[in-house]
Design a protein around this motif. Structure first.
Motif, PDB file in Angstrom:
ATOM      1  N   SER A  84       0.849  -1.188   0.000  1.00  0.00           N
ATOM      2  CA  SER A  84       0.000   0.000   0.000  1.00  0.00           C
ATOM      3  C   SER A  84       0.886   1.239   0.000  1.00  0.00           C
ATOM      4  O   SER A  84       2.096   1.153   0.247  1.00  0.00           O
ATOM      5  CB  SER A  84      -0.946   0.004   1.206  1.00  0.00           C
ATOM      6  N   THR A  85       0.295   2.376  -0.254  1.00  0.00           N
ATOM      7  CA  THR A  85       1.069   3.612  -0.431  1.00  0.00           C
ATOM      8  C   THR A  85       1.864   3.973   0.809  1.00  0.00           C
ATOM      9  O   THR A  85       3.045   4.339   0.725  1.00  0.00           O
ATOM     10  CB  THR A  85       0.126   4.760  -0.824  1.00  0.00           C
ATOM     11  N   TRP A 111       2.879   7.227 -11.728  1.00  0.00           N
ATOM     12  CA  TRP A 111       2.735   6.826 -10.332  1.00  0.00           C
ATOM     13  C   TRP A 111       3.964   7.227  -9.514  1.00  0.00           C
ATOM     14  O   TRP A 111       3.861   7.513  -8.321  1.00  0.00           O
ATOM     15  CB  TRP A 111       2.508   5.316 -10.222  1.00  0.00           C
ATOM     16  N   CYS A 138      -4.096  10.621  -8.737  1.00  0.00           N
ATOM     17  CA  CYS A 138      -4.858   9.457  -8.254  1.00  0.00           C
ATOM     18  C   CYS A 138      -6.200   9.860  -7.642  1.00  0.00           C
ATOM     19  O   CYS A 138      -6.676   9.215  -6.700  1.00  0.00           O
ATOM     20  CB  CYS A 138      -4.041   8.649  -7.237  1.00  0.00           C
ATOM     21  N   TYR A 233      -4.149  -1.315  -6.212  1.00  0.00           N
ATOM     22  CA  TYR A 233      -4.114   0.059  -5.707  1.00  0.00           C
ATOM     23  C   TYR A 233      -5.359   0.842  -6.132  1.00  0.00           C
ATOM     24  O   TYR A 233      -5.969   1.556  -5.327  1.00  0.00           O
ATOM     25  CB  TYR A 233      -2.859   0.782  -6.201  1.00  0.00           C
ATOM     26  N   ALA A 238      -5.948   4.074  -4.426  1.00  0.00           N
ATOM     27  CA  ALA A 238      -4.511   4.278  -4.212  1.00  0.00           C
ATOM     28  C   ALA A 238      -4.170   4.436  -2.734  1.00  0.00           C
ATOM     29  O   ALA A 238      -3.100   4.939  -2.401  1.00  0.00           O
ATOM     30  CB  ALA A 238      -3.999   5.474  -5.012  1.00  0.00           C
TER      31      ALA A 238
END
Length: 323
Positions: A84-85, A111, A138, A233, A238
């Motif tokens: 994950s981010t 990205w 995003c 994502y 995202a």
């Protein structure tokens, strides 16, 4: 027109264990005593290539590239677990500490610009400057544009190949439908979905058709990680709050930057870059009139190499002035 610097080999490779089961591939090239710069690849899931080092003068920069979780040479390949981010932002800090770097330049496209911006908004004191291309905020409308209704009107022929993978009764939410196939147990269907997803992106990435770009996106190893991780994502927005990057842009104050964006970018339309520039006055916006999304288009290469040269000159001058 500026062209890329010659391809160079890394002088150091690392395999850095982060949260299990992930092990990150990291390498360093250029001048060990140079300005540290981190190259952040796109996707998510795209991985790095050797040519990514060529945006930087190897005599002036200590060039660090890494493959994000599940991407490229990082392992396990195409893994979605603990991906994950916020975890990628944490990984960047692990790399910085592991390499003994106090502050560095952030360079990212698509990205890579998203992750670079989130990192800078989280750790602004660690960032010397930013060079960003093909801005991808995003936001829900950005995802809708490319994966539901938008780019489909510009490339209806390519779009037909993209939606042919999905049954008609599931086309109301194509990202969710693709995610089910890409995470399902049918390996043949999974790979077909991976290639269709990735080729759609590759076909739309350049202003003029470029078979080499499409071929790189169609590579099975890259297509699997790119499609699975992107879908993971994107069905989760995202892992960002709505319009998070713009809302937190005050944290970029004082960080100099260059934003490079193709006017005819159909993957991440220009309004992404324009919105960012409006809330980040320390950055210069360069709109490339004859380019789309790809980092390898001549106008984009020219602007990015000039930007890395300019940032190096400014940082070195600042260092000399304070010495």
């Amino acid at each position: 027109m500026q062209t890329l610097y010659p391809d160079i080999k890394p002088w150091q490779r690392h395999h850095i264990a982060v949260e299990p089961p992930h092990i990150l591939y990291v390498d360093e090239s250029g001048n060990p005593e140079g300005i540290p710069v981190l190259f952040i690849h796109g996707g998510p899931g795209g991985g790095c290539s050797g040519g990514d080092r060529s945006f930087f003068d190897p005599e002036l920069y200590r060039i660090i590239i890494f493959d994000q979780r599940g991407s490229g040479r990082s392992t396990p390949h195409a893994a979605l677990e603990s991906n994950s981010t916020d975890k990628l932002v944490a990984d960047i800090e692990v790399i910085r500490e592991k390499l003994g770097i106090e502050r560095w330049v952030i360079f990212g496209g698509s990205w890579g610009s998203t992750l670079g911006l989130v990192y800078a908004e989280t750790w602004p004191e660690r960032v010397l400057a930013m060079i960003l291309r093909g801005i991808f905020l995003c936001r829900p409308q950005d995802l809708h544009w490319f994966y539901q209704d938008g780019a489909s009107h510009v490339f209806p022929d390519y779009w037909q190949d993209f939606i042919d993978q999905i049954p008609e009764n599931e086309r109301g939410n194509l990202m969710a439908a693709y995610y089910r196939q890409l995470t399902g147990d049918n390996e043949i269907q999974q790979m077909a979905a991976a290639k269709a997803w990735s080729i759609w992106e590759g076909r739309c990435a350049t202003l003029r058709p470029n078979p080499d770009v499409v071929e790189s996106f169609a590579d099975p190893h890259r297509a699997l990680s790119l499609s699975r991780i992107e879908a993971h994502y994107f069905v989760n927005k995202a892992f960002l709050d709505d319009n998070q990057i713009i809302r937190n842009a005050d944290r970029l104050a004082g960080i100099p930057g260059v934003i490079v964006h193709g006017r005819y970018d159909m993957v991440c339309p220009l309004d992404n870059a324009f919105a960012l520039h409006q809330v980040w006055p320390d950055a210069e916006l360069q709109i490339i009139r004859d380019a789309g999304h790809s980092s390898r288009e001549p106008g984009i290469v020219d602007a990015l190499v000039k930007a890395t040269d300019m940032i190096a000159k400014k940082l070195l001058h600042k260092t000399d002035a304070t010495a």
